[in-house]
Design an enzyme around this catalytic site. Sequence first.
Site, PDB file in Angstrom:
ATOM      1  N   ASP A  22      -4.206  -2.594   1.876  1.00  0.00           N
ATOM      2  CA  ASP A  22      -3.844  -3.865   1.800  1.00  0.00           C
ATOM      3  C   ASP A  22      -3.981  -4.308   0.288  1.00  0.00           C
ATOM      4  O   ASP A  22      -4.981  -3.676  -0.364  1.00  0.00           O
ATOM      5  CB  ASP A  22      -4.563  -4.702   2.817  1.00  0.00           C
ATOM      6  CG  ASP A  22      -4.160  -6.134   2.916  1.00  0.00           C
ATOM      7  OD1 ASP A  22      -2.633  -6.347   2.661  1.00  0.00           O
ATOM      8  OD2 ASP A  22      -4.599  -7.200   3.400  1.00  0.00           O
ATOM      9  N   GLY A  25       0.856  -6.751  -2.651  1.00  0.00           N
ATOM     10  CA  GLY A  25       1.546  -7.782  -2.873  1.00  0.00           C
ATOM     11  C   GLY A  25       0.935  -8.479  -4.095  1.00  0.00           C
ATOM     12  O   GLY A  25       1.209  -8.921  -4.882  1.00  0.00           O
ATOM     13  N   TRP A  27      -1.665  -7.388  -5.882  1.00  0.00           N
ATOM     14  CA  TRP A  27      -1.761  -6.675  -7.037  1.00  0.00           C
ATOM     15  C   TRP A  27      -0.604  -6.911  -8.145  1.00  0.00           C
ATOM     16  O   TRP A  27      -0.676  -7.299  -9.218  1.00  0.00           O
ATOM     17  CB  TRP A  27      -1.869  -5.373  -6.529  1.00  0.00           C
ATOM     18  CG  TRP A  27      -2.054  -4.279  -7.911  1.00  0.00           C
ATOM     19  CD1 TRP A  27      -3.142  -3.844  -8.415  1.00  0.00           C
ATOM     20  CD2 TRP A  27      -0.985  -3.660  -8.647  1.00  0.00           C
ATOM     21  NE1 TRP A  27      -3.051  -2.866  -9.594  1.00  0.00           N
ATOM     22  CE2 TRP A  27      -1.653  -2.832  -9.771  1.00  0.00           C
ATOM     23  CE3 TRP A  27       0.590  -3.670  -8.681  1.00  0.00           C
ATOM     24  CZ2 TRP A  27      -0.848  -1.977 -10.681  1.00  0.00           C
ATOM     25  CZ3 TRP A  27       1.240  -3.187  -9.524  1.00  0.00           C
ATOM     26  CH2 TRP A  27       0.448  -2.124 -10.655  1.00  0.00           C
ATOM     27  N   HIS A  39       4.031  -2.128  -3.993  1.00  0.00           N
ATOM     28  CA  HIS A  39       4.328  -1.052  -3.022  1.00  0.00           C
ATOM     29  C   HIS A  39       4.780   0.250  -3.716  1.00  0.00           C
ATOM     30  O   HIS A  39       3.909   1.178  -3.374  1.00  0.00           O
ATOM     31  CB  HIS A  39       5.320  -1.243  -2.046  1.00  0.00           C
ATOM     32  CG  HIS A  39       5.268  -2.534  -1.249  1.00  0.00           C
ATOM     33  ND1 HIS A  39       4.017  -2.734  -0.533  1.00  0.00           N
ATOM     34  CD2 HIS A  39       6.054  -3.551  -0.874  1.00  0.00           C
ATOM     35  CE1 HIS A  39       3.966  -3.655   0.263  1.00  0.00           C
ATOM     36  NE2 HIS A  39       5.252  -4.381  -0.188  1.00  0.00           N
ATOM     37  N   TRP A  71       7.616  -5.749  10.399  1.00  0.00           N
ATOM     38  CA  TRP A  71       9.377  -6.053  10.736  1.00  0.00           C
ATOM     39  C   TRP A  71       9.788  -7.529  10.396  1.00  0.00           C
ATOM     40  O   TRP A  71      10.857  -7.704  10.010  1.00  0.00           O
ATOM     41  CB  TRP A  71       9.717  -5.417  12.116  1.00  0.00           C
ATOM     42  CG  TRP A  71       9.515  -4.177  12.277  1.00  0.00           C
ATOM     43  CD1 TRP A  71       8.712  -3.633  13.494  1.00  0.00           C
ATOM     44  CD2 TRP A  71      10.202  -2.996  11.771  1.00  0.00           C
ATOM     45  NE1 TRP A  71       8.903  -2.260  13.406  1.00  0.00           N
ATOM     46  CE2 TRP A  71       9.903  -1.883  12.440  1.00  0.00           C
ATOM     47  CE3 TRP A  71      11.237  -2.923  10.667  1.00  0.00           C
ATOM     48  CZ2 TRP A  71      10.387  -0.364  11.909  1.00  0.00           C
ATOM     49  CZ3 TRP A  71      11.776  -1.712  10.339  1.00  0.00           C
ATOM     50  CH2 TRP A  71      11.393  -0.389  10.940  1.00  0.00           C
ATOM     51  N   LEU A 133      -6.085  19.270   5.853  1.00  0.00           N
ATOM     52  CA  LEU A 133      -6.226  17.809   6.242  1.00  0.00           C
ATOM     53  C   LEU A 133      -4.810  17.449   7.171  1.00  0.00           C
ATOM     54  O   LEU A 133      -3.671  18.032   7.033  1.00  0.00           O
ATOM     55  CB  LEU A 133      -6.075  17.054   4.871  1.00  0.00           C
ATOM     56  CG  LEU A 133      -5.967  15.620   5.496  1.00  0.00           C
ATOM     57  CD1 LEU A 133      -7.254  14.816   5.679  1.00  0.00           C
ATOM     58  CD2 LEU A 133      -5.597  14.842   3.894  1.00  0.00           C
ATOM     59  N   ARG A 196     -10.786  -8.121   8.466  1.00  0.00           N
ATOM     60  CA  ARG A 196     -10.230  -8.081   9.827  1.00  0.00           C
ATOM     61  C   ARG A 196      -9.494  -6.952  10.064  1.00  0.00           C
ATOM     62  O   ARG A 196      -9.306  -5.961   9.143  1.00  0.00           O
ATOM     63  CB  ARG A 196      -8.979  -9.258  10.027  1.00  0.00           C
ATOM     64  CG  ARG A 196      -7.963  -9.314   9.110  1.00  0.00           C
ATOM     65  CD  ARG A 196      -7.389 -10.555   9.213  1.00  0.00           C
ATOM     66  NE  ARG A 196      -6.096 -10.634   8.260  1.00  0.00           N
ATOM     67  CZ  ARG A 196      -6.317 -11.706   7.218  1.00  0.00           C
ATOM     68  NH1 ARG A 196      -7.119 -12.510   7.381  1.00  0.00           N
ATOM     69  NH2 ARG A 196      -5.469 -11.671   6.424  1.00  0.00           N
TER      70      ARG A 196
HETATM   71  C1  FPP Z   1       0.166  -4.051   2.343  1.00  0.00           C
HETATM   72  O1  FPP Z   1       0.064  -4.876   1.213  1.00  0.00           O
HETATM   73  C2  FPP Z   1       0.650  -2.944   2.238  1.00  0.00           C
HETATM   74  C3  FPP Z   1       1.649  -2.710   3.062  1.00  0.00           C
HETATM   75  C4  FPP Z   1       2.379  -3.529   3.971  1.00  0.00           C
HETATM   76  C5  FPP Z   1       2.349  -1.463   3.095  1.00  0.00           C
HETATM   77  C6  FPP Z   1       1.696  -0.287   2.446  1.00  0.00           C
HETATM   78  C7  FPP Z   1       2.486   0.820   2.093  1.00  0.00           C
HETATM   79  C8  FPP Z   1       2.625   1.757   1.326  1.00  0.00           C
HETATM   80  C9  FPP Z   1       1.329   1.662   0.098  1.00  0.00           C
HETATM   81  C10 FPP Z   1       3.168   2.597   1.147  1.00  0.00           C
HETATM   82  C11 FPP Z   1       3.021   3.748   1.954  1.00  0.00           C
HETATM   83  C12 FPP Z   1       3.654   5.018   1.488  1.00  0.00           C
HETATM   84  C13 FPP Z   1       3.402   6.065   1.990  1.00  0.00           C
HETATM   85  C14 FPP Z   1       3.935   7.158   1.268  1.00  0.00           C
HETATM   86  C15 FPP Z   1       2.760   6.187   3.167  1.00  0.00           C
HETATM   87  P1  FPP Z   1       0.377  -6.317   1.112  1.00  0.00           P
HETATM   88  O2  FPP Z   1       2.057  -6.314   0.801  1.00  0.00           O
HETATM   89  O3  FPP Z   1       0.332  -6.910   2.555  1.00  0.00           O
HETATM   90  O4  FPP Z   1      -0.130  -6.908   0.085  1.00  0.00           O
HETATM   91  P2  FPP Z   1      -0.882  -8.262   0.093  1.00  0.00           P
HETATM   92  O5  FPP Z   1      -1.770  -8.656   1.289  1.00  0.00           O
HETATM   93  O6  FPP Z   1      -1.418  -8.483  -1.322  1.00  0.00           O
HETATM   94  O7  FPP Z   1       0.481  -9.218   0.299  1.00  0.00           O
END
Ligand code: FPP
Length: 247
Positions: A22, A25, A27, A39, A71, A133, A196
């Site tokens: 998490d 966004g 970051w 991402h 989604w 792994l 959570r």
């Molecule tokens: C949460 O950050 C992250 C996600 C919803 C997506 C995570 C996906 C990746 C890091 C890419 C995965 C790639 C592979 C190859 C498995 P957020 O957007 O909810 O962040 P925020 O809480 O700061 O808004």
Amino acid sequence: MPSLIDNINLAKLPLHVAIIMDGNGRWAKARGLDRSAGHVEGVNTVRKITEIASELGIGYLTLYAFSTENWNRPQEEVDALMHLIVIAIERETPDLIKNNVRLTMIGDFSRMPEEAYRRLCRCKEETARGTGLTLCLALSYSSRWEITDACRRIAIDTANGLLQADNISDETISNYLTTAGIPDPDLLIRTGGDKRVSNFLLWQIAYAEIFVTDTFWPDFDKDAFCRAIIEYQSRERRFGLTSEQLK
Ligand code: FPP
């Protein structure tokens, strides 16, 4: 090699580490960038953490890459994330094979774009012989969906005489979950500071140790992962027993 690796007791490694990645966004926002930049950087972290988990000899690494709730994000972000995940896995597949990593996926794939799912399945097949792994991607995954689906199939199999209601045990339920055959996580890591579990592996984390860090996923590096393992190794896992009983 990160220096912290030397502080890890290799005889006491968690067999299965699950991660709620998490903070992508936030970051990006902190740097005045678009969420998608977070991402993209998050994918680099996926690579680093897969590398260190494999190097250490951890058996299973499950990453929450996309929840069923995701989604509902703006369509543009959903499309970008799906594209990013597929491209990253395809790009990394040769290295996964070289490093003996086996890819697997859990989730409700009926909701995934067909083409993305087909391409991920191909990567899964190409890495199927890996004996190191197991990298498990939770994609279009939510625990309540998974448990509901398991209950439905248990009910059908019971009605058809394949199961006896009296014989349904917690092992039966585990065997109907998407994680059947995968040991329960010993350690659950969440980055981004929220305390959570967000509909992730609710059944499977019954006895997992939980490690939350404020670090956003793109900044979570190999040392940070080692720190989580070291903290895990300092905990006493009692599984409902007393300290004295464990001795
Ligand atoms: C949460 O950050 C992250 C996600 C919803 C997506 C995570 C996906 C990746 C890091 C890419 C995965 C790639 C592979 C190859 C498995 P957020 O957007 O909810 O962040 P925020 O809480 O700061 O808004």
